[in-house]
Scaffold this motif. Structure first.
Motif, PDB file in Angstrom:
ATOM      1  N   GLY A 128       0.807  -1.218   0.000  1.00 55.34           N
ATOM      2  CA  GLY A 128       0.000   0.000   0.000  1.00 55.34           C
ATOM      3  C   GLY A 128       0.837   1.264   0.000  1.00 55.34           C
ATOM      4  N   VAL A 129       1.930   1.258   0.754  1.00 59.41           N
ATOM      5  CA  VAL A 129       2.763   2.468   0.832  1.00 59.41           C
ATOM      6  C   VAL A 129       4.248   2.148   0.609  1.00 59.41           C
ATOM      7  CG1 VAL A 129       1.186   3.949   2.145  1.00 59.41           C
ATOM      8  CG2 VAL A 129       2.617   2.332   3.365  1.00 59.41           C
ATOM      9  N   TRP A 130       4.538   1.241  -0.346  1.00 64.02           N
ATOM     10  CA  TRP A 130       5.903   1.070  -0.857  1.00 64.02           C
ATOM     11  C   TRP A 130       6.911   0.670   0.206  1.00 64.02           C
ATOM     12  CZ3 TRP A 130       5.606   6.782  -2.709  1.00 64.02           C
ATOM     13  CH2 TRP A 130       4.510   6.926  -3.554  1.00 64.02           C
ATOM     14  N   CYS A 131       6.576  -0.350   0.958  1.00 59.29           N
ATOM     15  CA  CYS A 131       7.528  -0.687   2.015  1.00 59.29           C
ATOM     16  C   CYS A 131       7.861  -2.170   2.131  1.00 59.29           C
ATOM     17  CB  CYS A 131       7.045  -0.143   3.351  1.00 59.29           C
ATOM     18  SG  CYS A 131       5.335  -0.510   3.725  1.00 59.29           S
ATOM     19  N   VAL A 132       6.993  -3.078   1.693  1.00 56.79           N
ATOM     20  CA  VAL A 132       7.321  -4.505   1.833  1.00 56.79           C
ATOM     21  C   VAL A 132       8.238  -4.868   0.648  1.00 56.79           C
ATOM     22  CG1 VAL A 132       6.400  -6.818   2.238  1.00 56.79           C
ATOM     23  CG2 VAL A 132       5.052  -4.837   2.873  1.00 56.79           C
ATOM     24  N   ASN A 133       9.428  -4.306   0.686  1.00 54.55           N
ATOM     25  CA  ASN A 133      10.278  -4.299  -0.502  1.00 54.55           C
ATOM     26  C   ASN A 133      10.809  -5.664  -0.899  1.00 54.55           C
ATOM     27  OD1 ASN A 133       9.787  -1.619  -0.551  1.00 54.55           O
ATOM     28  ND2 ASN A 133      11.837  -0.966   0.047  1.00 54.55           N
ATOM     29  N   VAL A 134      11.101  -6.515   0.077  1.00 55.23           N
ATOM     30  CA  VAL A 134      11.621  -7.836  -0.293  1.00 55.23           C
ATOM     31  C   VAL A 134      10.484  -8.866  -0.429  1.00 55.23           C
ATOM     32  CG1 VAL A 134      13.927  -7.434   0.646  1.00 55.23           C
ATOM     33  CG2 VAL A 134      12.175  -8.473   2.114  1.00 55.23           C
ATOM     34  N   GLY A 135       9.257  -8.383  -0.357  1.00 53.09           N
ATOM     35  CA  GLY A 135       8.107  -9.267  -0.581  1.00 53.09           C
ATOM     36  C   GLY A 135       7.580  -9.878   0.709  1.00 53.09           C
ATOM     37  N   TYR A 136       6.379 -10.422   0.592  1.00 51.01           N
ATOM     38  CA  TYR A 136       5.720 -11.033   1.759  1.00 51.01           C
ATOM     39  C   TYR A 136       6.271 -12.428   2.040  1.00 51.01           C
ATOM     40  CZ  TYR A 136       2.233  -7.391   0.877  1.00 51.01           C
ATOM     41  OH  TYR A 136       1.618  -6.191   0.682  1.00 51.01           O
ATOM     42  N   GLY A 137       6.069 -12.861   3.282  1.00 57.10           N
ATOM     43  CA  GLY A 137       6.356 -14.262   3.640  1.00 57.10           C
ATOM     44  C   GLY A 137       7.821 -14.584   3.835  1.00 57.10           C
ATOM     45  N   ARG A 138       8.619 -13.604   4.232  1.00 56.74           N
ATOM     46  CA  ARG A 138      10.054 -13.813   4.420  1.00 56.74           C
ATOM     47  C   ARG A 138      10.303 -14.395   5.804  1.00 56.74           C
ATOM     48  NH1 ARG A 138      13.707 -13.696   0.271  1.00 56.74           N
ATOM     49  NH2 ARG A 138      13.213 -12.016  -1.177  1.00 56.74           N
ATOM     50  N   GLU A 139      10.397 -15.702   5.844  1.00 53.58           N
ATOM     51  CA  GLU A 139      10.577 -16.332   7.162  1.00 53.58           C
ATOM     52  C   GLU A 139      11.904 -15.953   7.792  1.00 53.58           C
ATOM     53  OE1 GLU A 139       9.587 -20.457   7.221  1.00 53.58           O
ATOM     54  OE2 GLU A 139       7.589 -20.058   6.394  1.00 53.58           O
ATOM     55  N   GLU A 140      12.923 -15.686   6.935  1.00 55.25           N
ATOM     56  CA  GLU A 140      14.250 -15.329   7.496  1.00 55.25           C
ATOM     57  C   GLU A 140      14.138 -14.091   8.380  1.00 55.25           C
ATOM     58  OE1 GLU A 140      13.132 -15.449   4.249  1.00 55.25           O
ATOM     59  OE2 GLU A 140      14.880 -15.041   3.002  1.00 55.25           O
ATOM     60  N   ILE A 141      13.329 -13.114   7.925  1.00 60.71           N
ATOM     61  CA  ILE A 141      13.213 -11.872   8.712  1.00 60.71           C
ATOM     62  C   ILE A 141      12.435 -12.155   9.999  1.00 60.71           C
ATOM     63  CG2 ILE A 141      12.367  -9.503   8.756  1.00 60.71           C
ATOM     64  CD1 ILE A 141      12.793  -9.300   5.790  1.00 60.71           C
ATOM     65  N   ALA A 142      11.335 -12.891   9.843  1.00 57.64           N
ATOM     66  CA  ALA A 142      10.535 -13.229  11.038  1.00 57.64           C
ATOM     67  C   ALA A 142      11.389 -14.000  12.035  1.00 57.64           C
ATOM     68  CB  ALA A 142       9.309 -14.040  10.616  1.00 57.64           C
ATOM     69  N   ASP A 143      12.177 -14.953  11.547  1.00 57.19           N
ATOM     70  CA  ASP A 143      13.008 -15.773  12.446  1.00 57.19           C
ATOM     71  C   ASP A 143      14.058 -14.917  13.150  1.00 57.19           C
ATOM     72  OD1 ASP A 143      11.568 -17.955  11.713  1.00 57.19           O
ATOM     73  OD2 ASP A 143      13.065 -18.767  10.318  1.00 57.19           O
ATOM     74  N   ALA A 144      14.677 -14.008  12.393  1.00 56.28           N
ATOM     75  CA  ALA A 144      15.722 -13.162  12.991  1.00 56.28           C
ATOM     76  C   ALA A 144      15.118 -12.305  14.105  1.00 56.28           C
ATOM     77  CB  ALA A 144      16.364 -12.272  11.922  1.00 56.28           C
ATOM     78  N   ALA A 145      13.942 -11.730  13.838  1.00 53.60           N
ATOM     79  CA  ALA A 145      13.303 -10.879  14.847  1.00 53.60           C
ATOM     80  C   ALA A 145      12.873 -11.716  16.049  1.00 53.60           C
ATOM     81  CB  ALA A 145      12.102 -10.158  14.240  1.00 53.60           C
ATOM     82  N   CYS A 146      12.311 -12.888  15.765  1.00 52.01           N
ATOM     83  CA  CYS A 146      11.815 -13.758  16.837  1.00 52.01           C
ATOM     84  C   CYS A 146      12.958 -14.217  17.744  1.00 52.01           C
ATOM     85  CB  CYS A 146      11.097 -14.943  16.195  1.00 52.01           C
ATOM     86  SG  CYS A 146      10.472 -16.101  17.385  1.00 52.01           S
ATOM     87  N   ALA A 147      14.055 -14.657  17.135  1.00 53.68           N
ATOM     88  CA  ALA A 147      15.199 -15.134  17.932  1.00 53.68           C
ATOM     89  C   ALA A 147      15.720 -14.004  18.816  1.00 53.68           C
ATOM     90  CB  ALA A 147      16.303 -15.639  16.994  1.00 53.68           C
ATOM     91  N   GLN A 148      15.778 -12.799  18.259  1.00 49.47           N
ATOM     92  CA  GLN A 148      16.281 -11.666  19.045  1.00 49.47           C
ATOM     93  C   GLN A 148      15.335 -11.333  20.199  1.00 49.47           C
ATOM     94  OE1 GLN A 148      19.309 -10.259  18.809  1.00 49.47           O
ATOM     95  NE2 GLN A 148      18.721  -9.150  20.670  1.00 49.47           N
ATOM     96  N   MET A 149      14.020 -11.378  19.921  1.00 51.53           N
ATOM     97  CA  MET A 149      13.044 -11.073  20.976  1.00 51.53           C
ATOM     98  C   MET A 149      13.165 -12.062  22.128  1.00 51.53           C
ATOM     99  SD  MET A 149       9.487  -9.781  19.365  1.00 51.53           S
ATOM    100  CE  MET A 149       9.566 -10.065  17.624  1.00 51.53           C
ATOM    101  N   LYS A 150      13.414 -13.325  21.779  1.00 51.56           N
ATOM    102  CA  LYS A 150      13.522 -14.336  22.842  1.00 51.56           C
ATOM    103  C   LYS A 150      14.774 -14.105  23.671  1.00 51.56           C
ATOM    104  CE  LYS A 150      10.986 -18.116  20.694  1.00 51.56           C
ATOM    105  NZ  LYS A 150      11.166 -19.337  19.897  1.00 51.56           N
ATOM    106  N   LYS A 151      15.845 -13.659  22.988  1.00 52.94           N
ATOM    107  CA  LYS A 151      17.130 -13.548  23.684  1.00 52.94           C
ATOM    108  C   LYS A 151      17.236 -12.235  24.464  1.00 52.94           C
ATOM    109  CE  LYS A 151      21.961 -14.344  22.715  1.00 52.94           C
ATOM    110  NZ  LYS A 151      22.961 -14.270  21.681  1.00 52.94           N
TER     111      LYS A 151
END
Ligand code: PLP
Length: 452
Positions: A55-78
């Motif tokens: 909608g506003v030009w930001c999901v630049n690498v596309g939807y469904g990027r598990e690598e990004i979700a995993d990186a954020a999730c691992a950091q949140m846990k730690k």
């Protein structure tokens, strides 16, 4: 779907959620529930090809990027959070990697939205003025048609009158300069025989305001929401020269263009200039997490350190600028762009998109086609000779028709009186030739259906 069924969700949306930029008409908007690549599915199971990157030009690498979700999730846990007055490991790694793409710049200040990143830049200009011994050198020039954000300072520096309507009074000390759109040259000239009056006019404005009162200037390298306007190639060299001559801080708002949207990491890099301050937001973590940056040259950083006055250093904070998971997502986002060589695809698909859009110039209502990389705009007029803009309702109807055919396009949205006549296209960097061909065909059919 649980715990509510579809109808209950839609009813609860209409009742409780106040949507951005939307006049509340008791109708539910498209409610997106899942996405992969460029494709999203709404709550009713309908699929769309999203040519707007969220909608506003930001999901630049596309939807469904598990690598990004995993990186954020691992950091949140730690380690989820500690204020950015302290440090966190992903912010260190991300900043180092980011600066590797920004020769000449050396300090990364992290916050959480584009508006905020620009506000930081303005505060830096003001503090620099204070520390230089001339606190009056704090006016900031901005360009007609550029958007810099929604907070009152950022909106004060926005050149889009309809965006500002009803929200005044605005902050003093922001001064508008002419736009750089050749199709509607503010000086009635045509490139290349124009002597770049739009850029040279900046010098006269600084002189009129008083060089001792002008501290900074902000540009969108390619005006995005204001109608997709890439200035001609000499524009920023001239502007940067004027900034240098009058000691004016040169700020590039890369909130839309930054992180590869135009085929290079930052759009200013097309123009052979190095700004003093660069702001970025949307593409920093491809909107998987909210994160923005204000990046400066070392000279700016130095000028904002203790100048012998207890309070005269950059005393600024952004609570969410300390979110370690957002920095982890941003780091993974850059790695994806590098690993998948996405800038190359942006350039190739951008050329294909622009060439296809130009075929529409044969249509009597298509006045201009502009763009760089995967950021393109198509300007509609009532007739080519007068260039009278097509009414906003018609442009909305074209986008509505395209959505009904399964492709989401954007458009200038209540920004300029009588000039909301540009449809914009900015798909994710993973767009294929086949995706672009669907966008082009759908746009052609939608134009024909609405305008004949
Ligand atoms: C060029 C530009 N700058 C700044 C902003 C503001 O960013 P945010 O909405 O994250 O505050 C935007 C948002 O669309 C933008 O397009």
């Amino acid at each position: 779907m649980s715990p509510k069924n579809t109808e209950a969700y839609i009813a609860a949306d209409v009742k409780n959620v106040w949507h951005h930029l939307t006049l509340h008409q008791g109708r539910a908007p498209m409610i997106a529930v899942e996405g992969k690549g460029l494709r999203i599915k709404d709550i009713n199971g309908r699929e769309y090809l999203d040519a707007t990157s969220g909608g506003v030009w930001c999901v630049n690498v596309g939807y469904g990027r598990e690598e990004i979700a995993d990186a954020a999730c691992a950091q949140m846990k730690k380690m989820a959070y500690y204020a950015a007055s302290g440090g966190n490991l992903p912010a260190i790694d991300f900043s180092e990697k980011l600066l590797g793409h920004m020769p000449g710049l050396s300090r990364v200040y992290i916050s959480s939205s584009g508006s905020e990143a620009n506000e930081k830049a303005y505060k830096m200009v003001r503090l620099r003025a204070h520390n230089s011994g001339n606190g009056e050198k704090r006016k900031i020039l901005f360009r007609y048609r550029d958007y810099h954000g929604t907070t009152i300072g950022a909106l004060s520096s926005t050149g889009q009158p309809e965006r500002k309507e009803c929200f005044g009074p605005f902050v003093p000390g922001f001064v508008e300069i002419p736009h750089a759109c050749c199709y509607r040259c503010a000086f009635g000239k045509s490139y290349p025989g124009c002597n770049l009056e739009c850029a040279r006019a900046i010098e006269g404005i600084i002189q009129n305001e008083g060089p001792d009162t002008v501290g900074g200037i902000i540009f969108e390298p390619v005006t995005a929401g204001g109608g997709v306007i890439p200035p001609v190639k000499e524009y920023y060299t001239i502007a940067a020269g004027i900034c240098k001559k009058y000691d004016v801080v040169f700020i590039m708002d890369e909130v839309v263009c930054g992180m590869g949207r135009t085929g290079v990491m930052f759009a200013y890099q097309h123009y052979g200039v190095v700004p003093d301050i660069v702001t970025m937001a949307k593409g920093v973590a491809s909107a998987y997490m909210p994160i923005s940056c204000t990046v400066t040259r070392e000279t700016i950083f130095d000028s904002l350190q203790d100048a012998g006055d207890r309070l005269a250093y950059f005393r600024d904070i952004s609570t969410f600028g300390g979110c370690a998971a957002a920095a982890a997502a941003a780091l993974e986002n850059i790695r994806i762009i590098e690993r998948e060589n996405l800038l190359k695809n942006v350039t190739a698909m951008g050329e294909h998109l622009l060439a296809g859009l130009r075929e529409n110039l044969a249509h009597p209502n298509v006045g201009d086609v502009r763009g760089k990389g995967l950021l393109a705009g198509i300007e509609f007029v009532q007739d080519k000779k007068s260039k009278t803009p097509l009414p906003e309702e018609k442009v909305m109807a074209i986008c509505g028709e395209a959505a009904a055919r399964g492709v989401l396009f954007g458009r200038t949205n209540r920004s300029f009186p009588g000039f909301n006549n540009v449809v914009n296209i900015a798909p994710a960097y993973v767009a294929t030739r086949a995706d672009v061909d669907i966008m082009l065909a759908t746009l052609r059919q939608s134009i024909a259906s609405v305008l004949g």
